[in-house]
Design an enzyme around this catalytic site. Structure first.
Site, PDB file in Angstrom:
ATOM      1  N   ASP A   1       0.885  -1.162   0.000  1.00 56.66           N
ATOM      2  CA  ASP A   1       0.000   0.000   0.000  1.00 56.66           C
ATOM      3  C   ASP A   1       0.928   1.219   0.000  1.00 56.66           C
ATOM      4  O   ASP A   1       2.122   1.124   0.338  1.00 56.66           O
ATOM      5  CB  ASP A   1      -0.962  -0.005   1.194  1.00 56.66           C
ATOM      6  CG  ASP A   1      -2.138   0.967   0.967  1.00 56.66           C
ATOM      7  OD1 ASP A   1      -2.051   1.811   0.044  1.00 56.66           O
ATOM      8  OD2 ASP A   1      -3.133   0.890   1.704  1.00 56.66           O
TER       9      ASP A   1
HETATM   10  C1  BGC Z   1      -4.905   3.540   0.077  1.00 57.97           C
HETATM   11  C2  BGC Z   1      -5.055   2.598  -1.091  1.00 57.97           C
HETATM   12  C3  BGC Z   1      -4.855   3.349  -2.381  1.00 57.97           C
HETATM   13  C4  BGC Z   1      -3.488   4.019  -2.359  1.00 57.97           C
HETATM   14  C5  BGC Z   1      -3.204   4.840  -3.613  1.00 57.97           C
HETATM   15  C6  BGC Z   1      -3.592   4.302   0.012  1.00 57.97           C
HETATM   16  O1  BGC Z   1      -3.518   5.255   1.014  1.00 57.97           O
HETATM   17  O2  BGC Z   1      -4.965   2.814   1.284  1.00 57.97           O
HETATM   18  O3  BGC Z   1      -6.319   1.996  -1.074  1.00 57.97           O
HETATM   19  O4  BGC Z   1      -4.962   2.475  -3.468  1.00 57.97           O
HETATM   20  O5  BGC Z   1      -3.432   4.913  -1.245  1.00 57.97           O
HETATM   21  O6  BGC Z   1      -4.010   5.947  -3.671  1.00 57.97           O
END
Ligand code: BGC
Length: 657
Positions: free
Chosen positions: A219
């Site tokens: 993530d």
């Molecule tokens: C979120 C993800 C997301 C990623 C990119 C993260 O903070 O938890 O779900 O895909 O950011 O935006």
């Protein structure tokens, strides 16, 4: 293979394991195509070179999609979003999320499918197939045990092994059957080890047991240590992190990792790049994508309560609240989709659908979800003279969002008072509720005649609502989560000791708790009303193998309206020697049944339908004995029941996984 590891130097291989910025992979000086990754899951949310969010189709949020209980809708949703991805040169959609709704407070519940792993996994799998059949990749997220937003970067989720295997992992396990191109690990720690470094859950379970063959991506910012994450087989670190290259190199020099391990991850990246080069084609127009959004919303809107108020009768209809004009279309954070679709006021659409026999009037009142409410007098006056009143209330993307959790599941007191006061001027109040997760309605539900859960249903919400309120479409959505009477009735409280979140409720999550411990709820899991009436009959259970059963039953639509019905199959282990939930969802079907028609539904059960995870044996185990198979219209509305007995000899039992 078009792209060969041998083409790359060691430095290039290492650089390939880290993004170049927030959304792109490394091109190795022109040797490799660069991939673009962008958010989902509720539509495409692409940030372009100028840091602008590209306009796209705002699809119903995953919570509404899950309320459809429709594999077809999940596939269609994925396929529709894929066309927006193709049009915008996006290779991998960062979706869907298969985390379990452990508490109604979780800020991201609108992005997640259910409190039940079978429903969540089944629909996530179809969504992935819908996207990937169009040759656009997905990222199944956020693996694992990420069930609230508070302290999400630092929290350790303390979960026992059986609970992980039975509640938190199966949705991922099922979705992995569709081989998402990537899986995104979560920020949190699982039992004291960061997800990004958790060899047991990434390498041993996700890759070895579940058979995942793609890229594991962190993530955004979940990465901590180079050698630990490479040892755990995390392939791609996102977004770009200056230290990664140097840290991987240093770890290699110190012998903490080998070049073979770097090759393994780099090869996964090459496979991903290769897959993303497949020829793609857009098959829908922008208008068709909007129509798909409307269709899914129509199937996902849930009629929660109806005392004769719906479908609307001809007459004077008052539509009140600013949400009628400007409905919340989604929850907040990285999943928020910007659309250029121009909303039409619900009153205007209803006038069209009801025709000349009705006068539909919009009464503006500004109902801020947390702030003041004003101009309510206009609504009260309009309501006073109307035959029916529709009040549009609820939450918006500020209340339900990534990054934080809700503190309460009640509406603001100003919204609650607005409903209660309107009901003093009119005896036929219909509440249209915008929310991505459960709401406590205790102070007002008895004062209104109907409640329609609009959810967060994307840009097509008002069209879909108008069809349902007017009776042009028969509602068919059912709840993917329990609506408790109040937050006090939830067994999952914020249970943090420092940064440790204790999952002390174990397997008793959502309905598994309320049902097993006889806790009354407002609306049970699987609940949703229809304008049609259904009768269930002819349950027939045929054993086709040791633990394989074919279950069939008939559903008759005894009303005069064509309608869809979601039927649910629950299994109960009657004399189990370990604690098990009262019953568990193991199958479901959504069928269109025309007025007067009878439809035969057939579902199949297998070993896993009867098994629990036995940690002493370290495997899924079916205990010999009696089981009940229940066919239901909701968790608490059981229509048919059959008893079966399973007897496996020891050698068969030992050989099961
Ligand atoms: C979120 C993800 C997301 C990623 C990119 C993260 O903070 O938890 O779900 O895909 O950011 O935006």
């Amino acid at each position: 293979m078009k792209y060969d590891l041998k083409q790359l130097t060691l430095d290039e291989k290492i650089t390939l394991l880290c993004g170049t910025d927030c959304w792109h992979t490394y091109g190795a000086n022109g040797k490799l195509p660069v991939l673009h990754l962008s958010d989902g899951p509720n539509g495409l949310r692409k940030i372009d070179e100028n840091d602008q969010t590209v306009k796209a189709t705002a699809m119903p949020n995953i919570s509404t999609l899950a309320n459809t209980w429709s594999r077809e809708c999940a596939y269609l949703d994925g396929a529709t979003i894929a066309d927006d991805c193709i049009e915008n040169n996006v290779d991998v959609l960062l979706a869907p999320g298969a985390n379990i709704k452990r508490t109604p407070l979780c800020g991201r519940n609108f992005e997640y499918f259910s409190e039940d792993p079978y429903l969540a996994g089944t629909l996530a799998k179809e969504y992935i197939k819908g996207v990937q059949d169009k040759k656009v990749g997905t990222s199944l997220k956020h693996y694992l045990a990420n069930n609230c937003e508070t302290e999400r970067f630092y929290q350790t989720s303390e979960v026992d092994e059986r609970t992980l295997r039975e509640i938190y992992m199966p949705a991922f396990e099922k979705a992995v059957e569709a081989q998402p191109y990537t899986v995104m690990c979560s920020y949190n720690l699982i039992n004291g080890v960061y997800a990004a470094e958790n060899k047991k859950y990434l390498s041993d379970y996700l890759r070895q047991s579940f058979g995942f063959k793609g890229v594991i991506v962190s993530d955004w910012g979940a990465y901590r240590s180079a050698y630990k994450s490479i040892n755990a087989t995390l392939d791609l670190v996102m977004p770009h992190c200056d230290m990664h290259f140097a840290n991987v190199k240093a770890a290699l020099e110190k012998g903490l990792i080998t070049e073979d391990q770097i090759d393994f991850c780099a090869q996964n990246m090459l496979n991903l790049i290769e897959k993303c080069q497949a020829e793609k084609g857009v098959t829908t127009t922008k208008e068709e994508r909007h129509e798909n959004a409307v269709k899914i919303a129509e199937e996902g809107i849930v009629l929660l309560k109806n005392e004769g108020a719906l479908p609307l009768k001809q007459g004077k209809i008052c539509v009140g609240g600013n949400f009628a004009d400007n409905p919340p279309i989604g929850g907040g954070g990285s999943a928020y989709v910007q659309t250029d679709y121009q909303q039409k006021n619900l009153a205007y659409l209803l006038q069209e659908d009801m025709g000349k026999g009705s006068q539909v009037e919009f009464a503006h009142a500004y109902l801020h979800p947390i702030g003041d409410t004003n101009k309510t007098k206009a609504v009260y006056q309009c309501a006073y003279w109307a035959d029916s009143v529709i009040l549009c209330v609820g939450n918006d993307s500020g209340i339900e969002s990534e990054g934080y959790d809700r503190k309460t599941i009640k509406l603001s007191s100003t919204q609650e008072n607005f409903i209660i006061n309107t009901a003093k001027y009119n005896k036929n109040v219909i509440v249209v509720l915008f929310a991505g997760s459960a709401v406590d309605m205790s102070s007002w539900i008895d004062k209104v005649n109907a409640v329609v859960l609009a959810g967060f249903s994307g840009e097509g919400v008002n069209q879909a609502l108008s069809k349902i309120l007017s009776g042009k479409t028969c509602p068919s959505g059912k709840l993917n989560e329990t609506y408790p009477l109040s937050l006090e009735d939830c067994n999952v409280k914020v249970n943090k000791v420092g940064l440790c979140e204790r999952y002390s409720e174990g397997i008793f999550v959502g309905y598994r708790y309320y049902d097993s411990f006889n806790v009354p709820v407002l609306f049970p899991f699987g609940h949703g009303l229809s304008y049609a009436k259904f009768e269930y009959s002819n349950l027939c259970v045929t054993q086709t193998g040791n633990t394989d059963f074919e279950v069939s039953y008939d559903i008759t639509n005894t009303s005069s309206v064509d309608a869809k019905e979601v039927s649910q199959l629950y299994v109960k282990d009657v004399f189990c020697t370990v604690s098990r939930p009262e019953k568990e969802l193991k199958g479901f079907s959504k069928d269109l049944i025309k007025a007067g028609e009878t439809k035969k539904v057939t579902l199949n059960l297998n070993y896993r339908s009867f098994a629990y995870y036995n940690t002493a044996l370290d495997k899924w185990h079916v205990e010999n004995g009696d089981f009940e198979i229940m066919i239901a219209s909701s968790l608490t509305d059981i229509k048919l029941c059959a008893k079966i007995n399973i007897q496996l000899d020891e050698s068969t039992q030992q050989s099961q996984i």
